[in-house]
Design an enzyme around this catalytic site. Structure first.
Site, short mmCIF file in Angstrom:
data_model
loop_
_atom_site.label_atom_id
_atom_site.label_comp_id
_atom_site.label_asym_id
_atom_site.label_seq_id
_atom_site.Cartn_x
_atom_site.Cartn_y
_atom_site.Cartn_z
N ARG A 51 -3.57 -1.36 -6.67
CA ARG A 51 -2.72 -2.57 -6.66
C ARG A 51 -3.16 -3.44 -7.82
O ARG A 51 -4.26 -3.27 -8.35
CB ARG A 51 -2.86 -3.33 -5.34
CG ARG A 51 -4.29 -3.72 -5.04
CD ARG A 51 -4.40 -4.41 -3.70
NE ARG A 51 -5.79 -4.56 -3.32
CZ ARG A 51 -6.21 -4.95 -2.14
NH1 ARG A 51 -5.34 -5.24 -1.20
NH2 ARG A 51 -7.48 -5.07 -1.87
N LYS A 109 0.83 -1.20 0.00
CA LYS A 109 0.00 0.00 0.00
C LYS A 109 0.87 1.26 0.00
O LYS A 109 0.67 2.17 -0.81
CB LYS A 109 -0.92 -0.02 1.22
CG LYS A 109 -1.99 1.06 1.20
CD LYS A 109 -2.76 1.10 2.51
CE LYS A 109 -3.81 0.02 2.64
NZ LYS A 109 -5.07 0.37 1.97
N SER A 119 12.62 -42.86 -18.68
CA SER A 119 11.49 -42.04 -18.24
C SER A 119 11.43 -42.15 -16.72
O SER A 119 11.34 -43.26 -16.18
CB SER A 119 10.19 -42.54 -18.88
OG SER A 119 9.12 -41.75 -18.42
N ARG A 173 -3.36 2.77 8.59
CA ARG A 173 -3.62 1.47 7.95
C ARG A 173 -2.35 0.62 7.93
O ARG A 173 -1.26 1.15 7.76
CB ARG A 173 -4.06 1.66 6.50
CG ARG A 173 -5.37 2.37 6.31
CD ARG A 173 -5.61 2.52 4.81
NE ARG A 173 -6.99 2.81 4.51
CZ ARG A 173 -7.44 4.03 4.25
NH1 ARG A 173 -6.64 5.06 4.28
NH2 ARG A 173 -8.71 4.21 3.98
N TYR A 187 11.36 -34.05 -22.15
CA TYR A 187 9.91 -33.84 -22.16
C TYR A 187 9.31 -34.20 -20.79
O TYR A 187 9.95 -34.87 -19.98
CB TYR A 187 9.24 -34.68 -23.26
CG TYR A 187 9.27 -36.17 -23.01
CD1 TYR A 187 8.30 -36.79 -22.22
CD2 TYR A 187 10.28 -36.96 -23.55
CE1 TYR A 187 8.34 -38.16 -21.98
CE2 TYR A 187 10.34 -38.32 -23.31
CZ TYR A 187 9.35 -38.92 -22.52
OH TYR A 187 9.40 -40.25 -22.26
N MET A 220 -5.19 -6.52 10.93
CA MET A 220 -5.81 -5.26 11.26
C MET A 220 -5.74 -4.37 10.03
O MET A 220 -4.72 -4.25 9.41
CB MET A 220 -5.04 -4.58 12.38
CG MET A 220 -5.73 -3.32 12.82
SD MET A 220 -4.64 -2.06 13.43
CE MET A 220 -4.71 -0.92 12.07
N CYS A 273 7.35 -39.30 -16.24
CA CYS A 273 5.96 -39.70 -16.45
C CYS A 273 5.22 -39.92 -15.14
O CYS A 273 4.08 -40.36 -15.13
CB CYS A 273 5.87 -40.94 -17.33
SG CYS A 273 6.62 -42.39 -16.60
N HIS A 291 -5.10 -44.81 -6.36
CA HIS A 291 -5.55 -45.31 -7.66
C HIS A 291 -6.66 -44.43 -8.22
O HIS A 291 -6.62 -43.99 -9.38
CB HIS A 291 -6.05 -46.75 -7.49
CG HIS A 291 -6.54 -47.35 -8.77
ND1 HIS A 291 -7.86 -47.27 -9.15
CD2 HIS A 291 -5.89 -47.98 -9.77
CE1 HIS A 291 -8.00 -47.85 -10.33
NE2 HIS A 291 -6.81 -48.29 -10.73
N GLY A 324 -7.45 -9.83 6.50
CA GLY A 324 -7.70 -10.42 7.81
C GLY A 324 -6.78 -9.86 8.87
O GLY A 324 -6.99 -10.05 10.07
C1 PEP Z 1 5.65 -43.98 -11.63
O1 PEP Z 1 5.92 -44.82 -10.81
O2 PEP Z 1 5.99 -42.79 -11.52
C2 PEP Z 1 4.83 -44.30 -12.80
C3 PEP Z 1 4.59 -43.38 -13.73
O3 PEP Z 1 4.29 -45.54 -12.86
P1 PEP Z 1 2.99 -46.00 -12.04
O4 PEP Z 1 2.35 -44.76 -11.49
O5 PEP Z 1 2.12 -46.68 -13.01
O6 PEP Z 1 3.55 -46.89 -11.00
#
Ligand code: PEP
Ligand code: MG
Length: 887
Positions: free
Chosen positions: A352, A26, A777, A96, A864, A107, A844, A468, A105
């Protein structure tokens, strides 16, 4: 000498916007506005360093502070031409707080400070309005008592209500000057009674009281909690702003208001705001009176009958929007502004950068880039990738009523409604009849895939963010609330009990996967919009990002969705999900339950054509984009028949007796299946399984190539490798199958063979492993599980306590633990690339869709990231931001 106090106003200032850390948000912006020559009531800021010094020295002020405040006050008196505490020409101030980061939240404000029984008469004479002066005085006593002295607001409210009742008044506006004078007497008595001492009348005492209250509020419980939740260090401190009062309640040419320079919920251009004639700031917020629209356009849109500011105060309105434009151009962002008009004169109280929805953020960033106000790169950095989630799924209308019946984890975003079902087969059955269903389970297993796919949304009573249910739901783009522990499911009676209510199968629920809430009934939804600004910003992001973005997907529908969202390949196709389809689970079980290799081979022969067809469909969609297909990973018991009916069905299909089946199932049972007979260990012990899968992949490639003329690219991925030897053995077998298929089909499949790095040993021995791998990966789900020794399925039960205790800053299954797990990833990448130049590296695990983890992947030079289809746009944007930040 340390400068503790910074002045602003009258066309100049000691600081500016760059001094935000010292002056707070401010204070810095008030200084900046003053320097820009905008009409800012003059004042001064006590710096955040005062706050820090105050706490460092046992809550005492630096010695020279009082002198600096006196000096600033004298200078302020000269600027305004009024004197603090003077009975005939009193200067009044507001006090202020103002931290570096906005902290709602804490003062906030004390207005009209400096009033007492003498100065109030001066104010009455100066303004020519005694009622106004007394009204200001009673507001001051109320606010100061509440905020500084700790005397509850409600005491004054009650006195006021009682007074109105005794005098038959309905509205505050009906009270005249003498009424307020009377009430002020009552208010002071009430303070005396509550505190055992009188309300302070000396303006300097009032000022130091208010300053100290602001500094004390920095350490109150609310502020501490807020800081913890928003990662704001206590060491930052807050600043205090003391500013000459201007009055929006001095008659009908006075007003006060708040405005945004663009619409904060849609991002549309056009000023957006509200104001109240003859009112002070807190009246707008308090909701006692209905504010009026700023513009004619907004008034017409809202169907409001009160005149807009554009109509009621046209001259000041014109000045105001000129200021809006100047501020927006100056800050190069949408501004959130507070202003006051005192007898026709405009004053700016705050500016702001305005908070906004994801939709507005996107539109404002694109519009501003097109207006030339910011660059395309800045536009990319302006949008929070995680917020895109809000745009990719249908969401619940913010204004719709919410009847919350349970709360769990926001496991997969979006919202959906449907009828409650407790069983996956039932879900599939009802969905096939065109019903929309919500699958509610204690937890899900791979056997529920069909039910999850059929459902609009999933709710589980158990499980964390990588359970899962959560992983699969995110992959499918189904909203999911997991771990809603307050839900008690009775599968037999087909009911659930939560918060004292019983919900039956068939009742309608709405699931809000973005908040983790489950609502009774059908809530109103808003559909996603992926064209326009969304597409435009994605295009800009794609131009600057280095990291590729692939998807984790296995069903044709999910692969298609991911491709539409811009996936540049598949980074993980989990083939086990394909084994659960109703038409093949029997053959899969037959394979698992066979005692010998011949039995397994016979069963696998039944699965081969189906599996080949899975890959044909995927290759058709992906064309020549690379598809990483992971060979079977989970422990086999996951596929086994569990119920008596299942056992009977398998027995009938295989001719194996039910008791023999049970015995075999028992033999396969493991105490610790996630560390057991799974991943490449299956491939080593049952070579025929991976051989069948490899054949299905290569044959599918040949078929699609012949059909389309496009050469599919397969990356065959081996899971859970710990040693180079495992990979070496499997690689030879898979390559042999490729040669066989090439001979039979007459086309050579284009493929690589690589591995997941998801065990600490694999990361450490990445050099040896890379000798046999054409790509890595990083499977950071298992790598997190095995590095921490923390079960990804069960950790949800106590992760909350760990987060609360500050042991984990973030759930390590959601955002990569860069110090520990990340170190293994870095080591794996370095050692892998040292052994094999140009080794292709991806990730992954679920982290592939998390912006902070994506930034890490950029820093360590992965090729990637791969994430669930609905996170692909988020990853594209996060990867672009990472590239820009890494420049
Ligand atoms: C992992 O373990 O990061 C993975 C991509 O395989 P999953 O989640 O199928 O075990
Ligand atoms: Mg894994």
């Amino acid at each position: 000498m340390t400068q503790w106090v910074y002045a602003f106003g009258g066309g100049s200032a000691d600081g500016d916007a760059s001094a935000r850390n010292l002056l707070g948000g401010k204070g810095a912006n008030l200084a900046e506005m003053a320097k820009l020559g905008l009409p800012v009531p003059p004042g001064f800021t006590l710096t955040t360093d005062v706050c820090t010094a105050y706490y460092d020295k046992g809550q005492t002020y630096p010695e020279d502070l009082a002198a600096q405040v006196d000096e600033a006050l004298s200078a302020l008196e000269v600027k305004v031409g009024k004197v603090f505490g003077d009975a005939s020409n009193p200067l009044l101030v507001s006090v202020r707080s103002g931290a570096r980061a906005s902290m709602p939240g804490m003062m906030d404000t004390v207005l009209n400070l400096g009033l007492n029984d003498e100065t109030v008469e001066g104010l009455a004479a100066l303004s020519g309005d005694r009622r106004f002066a007394l009204d200001s005085y009673r507001r001051f006593i109320t606010m100061y008592s509440d905020v500084v002295l700790g005397v509850s607001h409600s005491i004054f409210e009650e006195l006021l209500e009682q007074y109105k009742e005794d005098h038959d008044y309905q509205l505050d506006t009906e009270l005249c000057a003498d009424d307020w004078a009377h009430l002020i007497g009552d208010y002071k008595k009430a303070v005396q009674k509550a505190l055992g001492k009188p309300f302070p009348t000396d303006p300097r005492e009032q000022l130091w009281g208010a300053i100290s209250a602001v500094f004390a509020s920095w350490m109150n419980d609310r502020a501490n909690t807020y800081r913890r939740l928003h990662d704001i260090p206590a060491s930052w401190g807050t600043a205090v702003n003391v500013q000459a009062m201007v009055f929006g309640n001095m008659g009908d040419s006075s007003a006060t208001g708040v405005a945004f320079t663009r619409d904060p919920s849609t991002g549309d251009t056009g000023y957006y705001g509200e104001f109240l004639i003859n009112a002070q700031g807190e009246d707008v917020v308090a909701g006692i009176r209905t504010p009026q629209c700023l513009t004619i356009a907004m008034r017409e849109k809202m169907g409001d009958t009160q005149p807009s500011m554009e109509e009621a105060l046209p001259e000041v309105y014109a000045q105001l929007i000129a200021v809006f434009d100047k501020l927006e151009r100056h800050y190069r962002d949408m501004q959130d502004i507070e202003f006051t008009v005192e007898q026709g004169r405009l004053w700016m109280l705050q500016t702001r950068n305005g908070k906004r929805t994801a939709r507005a953020a996107l539109k404002i960033a694109c519009d501003m880039a097109e207006e030339g106000l910011i660059t395309e790169e800045e536009a990319i950095l302006r949008v929070d990738p995680a917020a895109l989630d809000q745009l990719l799924h249908p969401t619940i209308d913010e204004n719709a009523p919410r009847d919350v019946i349970a709360k769990g984890l926001p496991a997969s975003p979006g919202a959906a409604c449907g009828k409650v079902v407790f069983d996956s087969d039932e879900a599939e059955h009802l969905a096939s009849l065109g019903e929309k269903v919500i699958l509610v389970r204690v937890e899900t297993s791979p056997e529920d895939i069909h039910g999850m796919h059929a459902a609009q949304a999933i709710v589980t009573a158990r499980g964390g963010m990588t359970s899962h249910a959560a992983v699969v739901a995110r992959g499918m783009g189904r909203p999911c609330v997991s771990g809603a522990g307050e839900i008690k499911i009775n599968a037999v009676e087909k009911t659930l009990i939560t918060r004292g209510r019983t919900i039956r199968a068939g009742d309608i629920l709405t699931v809000d996967g973005a908040t983790g809430e489950v609502l009774m009934g059908e809530a109103k939804m808003i559909k996603p919009e992926l064209t326009g600004n969304f597409a435009q910003l994605m295009g800009w992001a794609d131009k600057v990002r280095r990291l590729g973005v692939r998807t984790n997907a296995e069903t044709p529908a999910d692969v298609q969705t991911a491709k539409e969202f811009g996936a540049e390949g598949i980074g993980l196709c989990r083939t086990e999900h394909m084994f659960f389809d109703a038409d093949r689970i029997a053959a899969v079980r037959e394979m698992i339950l066979s005692d010998d290799q011949d039995g397994r081979i016979a069963a696998l022969a039944k699965i081969l054509p189906m599996q080949r067809n899975d890959f044909v469909e995927i290759f058709r969609i992906m064309g020549d984009l690379p598809c990483t297909i992971r060979l079977l990973d989970p422990p086999l018991h996951e596929f086994l028949p569990h119920t008596e009916d299942d056992v009977k069905a398998v027995s009938a299909a295989t001719g194996i007796s039910a008791s023999a089946l049970m015995e075999r199932a028992h033999a396969l049972n493991e105490t610790n299946p996630m560390l057991g007979h799974r991943g490449c260990r299956l491939g080593i012990t049952f070579p025929e399984i991976y051989e069948m899968q490899a054949r299905a992949i290569f044959e599918a490639q040949a078929l699609v190539e012949k059909e389309t003329g496009v050469k599919p690219v397969a990356e065959v991925m081996i899971p859970l490798v710990a040693t180079a030897k495992e990979l070496e053995i499997l690689k030879v077998r898979i390559a042999a199958i490729a040669d066989e298929v090439a001979g039979e089909a007459g086309v050579k499949p284009e493929y690589l063979i690589g591995t997941m790095i998801e065990l600490p040993r694999a990361a450490l021995r990445a050099g040896d492993i890379a000798e046999h791998a054409q790509f890595f990966s990083f499977g950071t789900n298992d790598l997190t599980q095995t590095t921490f020794g923390l079960s990804r399925d069960d950790a949800g039960k106590f992760l909350g306590s760990y987060l609360e205790a500050g042991i984990f800053e973030k759930d390590p299954f959601v955002s990569l633990d860069q110090d520990g797990v990340g170190d293994l990833v870095r080591i794996g990448a370095e050692r892998g690339r040292a052994a094999r130049e140009g080794l292709k590296l991806g990730i992954c695990g679920e982290h592939g869709g998390d912006p902070a983890s994506i930034r890490f992947c950029e820093q360590i030079g992965l090729d990637y990231v791969s994430c669930s289809p609905y996170r692909v746009p988020i990853a594209r944007l996060a990867a672009a931001q990472a590239a820009l930040q890494n420049k």
